[in-house]
Design a protein around this motif. Structure first.
Motif, PDB file in Angstrom:
ATOM      1  N   THR A 110      53.141  35.493  17.012  1.00  0.00           N
ATOM      2  CA  THR A 110      54.092  36.180  17.889  1.00  0.00           C
ATOM      3  C   THR A 110      53.721  36.021  19.361  1.00  0.00           C
ATOM      4  N   LEU A 111      52.610  35.327  19.610  1.00  0.00           N
ATOM      5  CA  LEU A 111      52.127  35.101  20.978  1.00  0.00           C
ATOM      6  C   LEU A 111      51.952  36.418  21.722  1.00  0.00           C
ATOM      7  N   GLN A 158      42.854  35.680  28.912  1.00  0.00           N
ATOM      8  CA  GLN A 158      43.496  35.033  30.053  1.00  0.00           C
ATOM      9  C   GLN A 158      43.764  33.556  29.752  1.00  0.00           C
ATOM     10  N   GLY A 159      42.777  32.882  29.168  1.00  0.00           N
ATOM     11  CA  GLY A 159      42.936  31.464  28.840  1.00  0.00           C
ATOM     12  C   GLY A 159      44.032  31.222  27.816  1.00  0.00           C
ATOM     13  N   LEU A 160      44.048  32.032  26.760  1.00  0.00           N
ATOM     14  CA  LEU A 160      45.075  31.864  25.734  1.00  0.00           C
ATOM     15  C   LEU A 160      46.460  32.225  26.255  1.00  0.00           C
ATOM     16  N   ALA A 161      46.566  33.270  27.054  1.00  0.00           N
ATOM     17  CA  ALA A 161      47.863  33.654  27.609  1.00  0.00           C
ATOM     18  C   ALA A 161      48.451  32.497  28.421  1.00  0.00           C
ATOM     19  N   TRP A 175      49.486  29.629  25.954  1.00  0.00           N
ATOM     20  CA  TRP A 175      50.679  29.950  25.179  1.00  0.00           C
ATOM     21  C   TRP A 175      51.968  29.722  25.950  1.00  0.00           C
ATOM     22  N   THR A 176      51.919  29.585  27.263  1.00  0.00           N
ATOM     23  CA  THR A 176      53.131  29.288  28.037  1.00  0.00           C
ATOM     24  C   THR A 176      53.506  27.815  27.946  1.00  0.00           C
ATOM     25  N   THR A 177      52.620  26.977  27.385  1.00  0.00           N
ATOM     26  CA  THR A 177      52.879  25.541  27.329  1.00  0.00           C
ATOM     27  C   THR A 177      53.722  25.134  26.124  1.00  0.00           C
ATOM     28  N   PHE A 178      54.099  26.091  25.277  1.00  0.00           N
ATOM     29  CA  PHE A 178      54.999  25.833  24.160  1.00  0.00           C
ATOM     30  C   PHE A 178      55.829  27.089  23.909  1.00  0.00           C
ATOM     31  N   LYS A 220      57.183  24.878  18.337  1.00  0.00           N
ATOM     32  CA  LYS A 220      58.410  24.496  19.036  1.00  0.00           C
ATOM     33  C   LYS A 220      57.980  24.289  20.478  1.00  0.00           C
ATOM     34  N   ARG A 221      58.224  23.084  20.960  1.00  0.00           N
ATOM     35  CA  ARG A 221      57.851  22.769  22.326  1.00  0.00           C
ATOM     36  C   ARG A 221      58.836  23.413  23.294  1.00  0.00           C
TER      37      ARG A 221
END
Length: 132
Positions: free
Chosen positions: A28-29, A60-63, A66-69, A95-96
Motif C-alpha cells: 500500500t506504500l 525517508q529513503g523508502l518514501a 516509492w515515488t518512482t513507481f 505499475k510504473r
C-alpha cells in the motif's frame, strides 16, 4: 498481495500473519504503517548499494524510492527460515509511473529482534525493467 502461489512457508502461523501485515504496508506504500515494523537501529540494503541505517533514514529513503513507481504487489512464492530470520522469494508486480506493468523476481532476507521488530532487510532484485 497474492498468496495463492505460495509453495513453501516455514513460518509459524503467528509470524506469517505478522509478515502479511508487513507486506501489506509495503504494497500500500504506507510509510507510516511500514515504520511501525522497524526497530530503531534497523538497516535496509538493496543489492550492492550501501545500507540505509536507522529507522528514520530507512523511512525517508523508502518514501523517496516509492515515488518512482505507481504501485507494487507482492506475489509470494516461498518463505524459508525461522520466525526471527527468514527469506522470501517473490514475484513483484509493479505499475510504473507511465502505467506500464512489469513483474520482477526478488528475494528479501529479513531479521527480527526479540520484540518482533525488523532489524535488517537485504533484498536482491534487478529493477532495470522498472526504470527502462
Amino acid at each position: 498481495m497474492k498468496t495463492e502461489n505460495l509453495r513453501i512457508n516455514q513460518l509459524s502461523s503467528k509470524a506469517y500473519e505478522w509478515y502479511l501485515q508487513y507486506l501489506k504496508a509495503l504494497d500500500t506504500l504506507d510509510i507510516e504503517a511500514y515504520g511501525r515494523f522497524l526497530a530503531p537501529d534497523c538497516s535496509v540494503q538493496s543489492n550492492n548499494d550501501p545500507a540505509m541505517k536507522g529507522k528514520e533514514v530507512v523511512m525517508q529513503g523508502l518514501a523517496g524510492y516509492w515515488t518512482t513507481f505507481a504501485s507494487l504487489e507482492h506475489d509470494l512464492l516461498n518463505i524459508y527460515g525461522s520466525d526471527s530470520c527468514f527469506v522470501l522469494e517473490a514475484l513483484n508486480h509493479y505499475k510504473r509511473n507511465d502505467e506500464k506493468t512489469v513483474a520482477i523476481r526478488a528475494v528479501a532476507f529479513t531479521d527480527r529482534n526479540e520484540e518482533g521488530l525488523v532489524t535488517s532487510v537485504r533484498f536482491y532484485t534487478d529493477t532495470t525493467p522498472l526504470f527502462a
